[in-house]
Write a protein that holds these residues in place. Structure first.
Motif, short mmCIF file in Angstrom:
data_model
loop_
_atom_site.label_atom_id
_atom_site.label_comp_id
_atom_site.label_asym_id
_atom_site.label_seq_id
_atom_site.Cartn_x
_atom_site.Cartn_y
_atom_site.Cartn_z
N SER A 141 0.83 -1.22 0.00
CA SER A 141 0.00 0.00 0.00
C SER A 141 0.86 1.26 0.00
O SER A 141 0.42 2.30 -0.49
N ARG A 142 2.09 1.19 0.51
CA ARG A 142 2.99 2.36 0.41
C ARG A 142 3.50 2.51 -1.02
O ARG A 142 3.77 3.61 -1.48
N SER A 143 3.65 1.39 -1.71
CA SER A 143 4.19 1.40 -3.07
C SER A 143 3.21 2.01 -4.07
O SER A 143 2.00 1.81 -3.93
N HIS A 144 3.72 2.74 -5.03
CA HIS A 144 2.86 3.26 -6.10
C HIS A 144 2.58 2.16 -7.12
O HIS A 144 1.47 1.98 -7.57
N ALA A 145 3.62 1.41 -7.48
CA ALA A 145 3.45 0.33 -8.45
C ALA A 145 2.90 -0.92 -7.75
O ALA A 145 3.04 -1.08 -6.54
N GLU A 146 2.24 -1.78 -8.53
CA GLU A 146 1.61 -2.97 -7.95
C GLU A 146 2.47 -4.22 -8.14
O GLU A 146 3.31 -4.29 -9.03
N TYR A 147 2.18 -5.22 -7.31
CA TYR A 147 2.81 -6.52 -7.46
C TYR A 147 1.83 -7.44 -8.16
O TYR A 147 0.87 -7.91 -7.56
N VAL A 148 2.02 -7.66 -9.46
CA VAL A 148 1.14 -8.56 -10.19
C VAL A 148 2.00 -9.68 -10.76
O VAL A 148 3.02 -9.42 -11.41
N GLU A 149 1.60 -10.93 -10.49
CA GLU A 149 2.44 -12.06 -10.89
C GLU A 149 2.40 -12.30 -12.40
O GLU A 149 3.44 -12.51 -13.01
N GLY A 150 1.20 -12.26 -13.00
CA GLY A 150 1.10 -12.48 -14.44
C GLY A 150 1.18 -13.95 -14.78
O GLY A 150 2.00 -14.68 -14.23
N GLU A 151 0.32 -14.39 -15.71
CA GLU A 151 0.28 -15.82 -16.06
C GLU A 151 1.30 -16.15 -17.15
O GLU A 151 2.20 -16.94 -16.93
N SER A 152 1.15 -15.49 -18.29
CA SER A 152 2.04 -15.80 -19.42
C SER A 152 3.22 -14.82 -19.43
O SER A 152 3.23 -13.83 -18.70
N LEU A 153 4.15 -15.10 -20.31
CA LEU A 153 5.31 -14.23 -20.48
C LEU A 153 4.87 -12.81 -20.88
O LEU A 153 5.35 -11.81 -20.33
N VAL A 154 3.91 -12.76 -21.83
CA VAL A 154 3.42 -11.46 -22.29
C VAL A 154 2.73 -10.70 -21.15
O VAL A 154 2.94 -9.50 -20.98
N ASP A 155 1.96 -11.44 -20.34
CA ASP A 155 1.32 -10.81 -19.16
C ASP A 155 2.36 -10.19 -18.24
O ASP A 155 2.19 -9.09 -17.73
N MET A 156 3.42 -10.95 -18.00
CA MET A 156 4.47 -10.46 -17.09
C MET A 156 5.08 -9.18 -17.64
O MET A 156 5.24 -8.20 -16.91
N ILE A 157 5.42 -9.19 -18.92
CA ILE A 157 6.04 -8.01 -19.52
C ILE A 157 5.08 -6.82 -19.45
O ILE A 157 5.48 -5.71 -19.10
#
Ligand code: FE2
Ligand code: FE2
Length: 182
Positions: free
Chosen positions: A107-123
Motif C-alpha cells: 500500500s505504500r508502493s505506487h506500483a503494484e505486485y502482479v504475478e502475471g500468467e504468461s510471459l506477455v502478461d508479465m512483460i
C-alpha cells in the motif's frame, strides 16, 4: 560591496556551526523534511515491490525457457535494487528512517505486485509498473524543485532509468508479437 545574491561569509560560517548534529540538513534547507521523507519512503516501497515482481518474473520466465526475457527481468531487478539503496541512503542523510517493513509495503508502493500468467502478461505488468513509476517520479522531481535539488537530481536519474526500462519492455513485447508494432 555585499553580494546581492549570496549570504555573506560570516553568516554562512555562523549558521554552519549551529545544529551540527543535523549533518547535511542545513539552515538553507527549505523543503518540508517530514513530507520529503514520507515521499521517499513511498519511492523506496515502490522500488522494493518492483524488485520482488521482477525476481518472480525472472524465475518464472526461466522456467518457461524464455532466456532473453528472463535476462532482462533480472537486469531490471538489479537496477531497481540499486534505486532502493540510493533512496534509503538519501533518507538517512536527511535524518529519516528508511521503512523496510513488509507490513503495508504494497500500500505504500505506487506500483503494484502482479504475478502475471504468461510471459506477455508479465512483460505488460512490468511495463504498467514502470509507467506508474515514471509519472510518480516526474511529479516528485517537480515537487522537490529547488527546495531539495540533491533529492531532485537523484529522482531524475532514477526516472531516466525507469524510462529506459519501459522502452526495453515495449521492445520485448514487439519482439514477441510483431503485430503490436505501431
Ligand atoms: Fe527503479
Ligand atoms: Fe524500472
Amino acid at each position: 560591496m555585499p553580494n546581492e545574491f549570496l549570504t555573506d561569509i560570516q553568516t554562512l560560517r555562523k549558521r554552519a556551526r549551529e545544529h551540527i548534529e543535523k549533518g547535511a540538513v542545513t539552515q538553507g534547507y527549505t523543503a518540508n523534511l517530514e513530507t520529503v521523507i514520507r515521499i521517499l519512503n513511498e519511492a523506496l516501497a515502490t522500488e522494493i515491490v518492483c524488485v520482488l515482481r521482477y525476481k518472480r518474473h525472472y524465475y518464472m520466465a526461466t522456467g518457461i525457457h524464455a532466456q532473453a526475457v528472463a535476462a532482462e527481468f533480472l537486469e531490471h531487478a538489479g537496477e531497481e535494487q540499486a534505486h532502493a539503496d540510493q533512496i534509503a541512503e538519501r533518507i538517512t542523510q536527511l535524518g529519516g528512517a528508511p521503512n523496510f517493513n513488509p507490513d503495508g509495503l504494497t500500500s505504500r508502493s505506487h506500483a503494484e505486485y502482479v504475478e502475471g500468467e504468461s510471459l506477455v502478461d508479465m512483460i505488460k505488468e512490468d511495463l504498467i509498473a514502470e509507467r506508474i513509476a515514471i509519472d510518480s517520479y516526474r511529479e516528485m522531481a517537480q515537487y522537490f524543485g529547488d527546495r531539495d535539488s540533491t533529492t531532485r537530481g537523484m529522482i531524475e536519474r532514477i526516472l531516466a532509468m525507469e524510462e529506459k526500462h519501459a522502452d526495453d519492455l515495449v521492445n520485448l513485447l514487439t519482439t514477441l508479437d510483431p503485430t503490436k508494432k505501431g
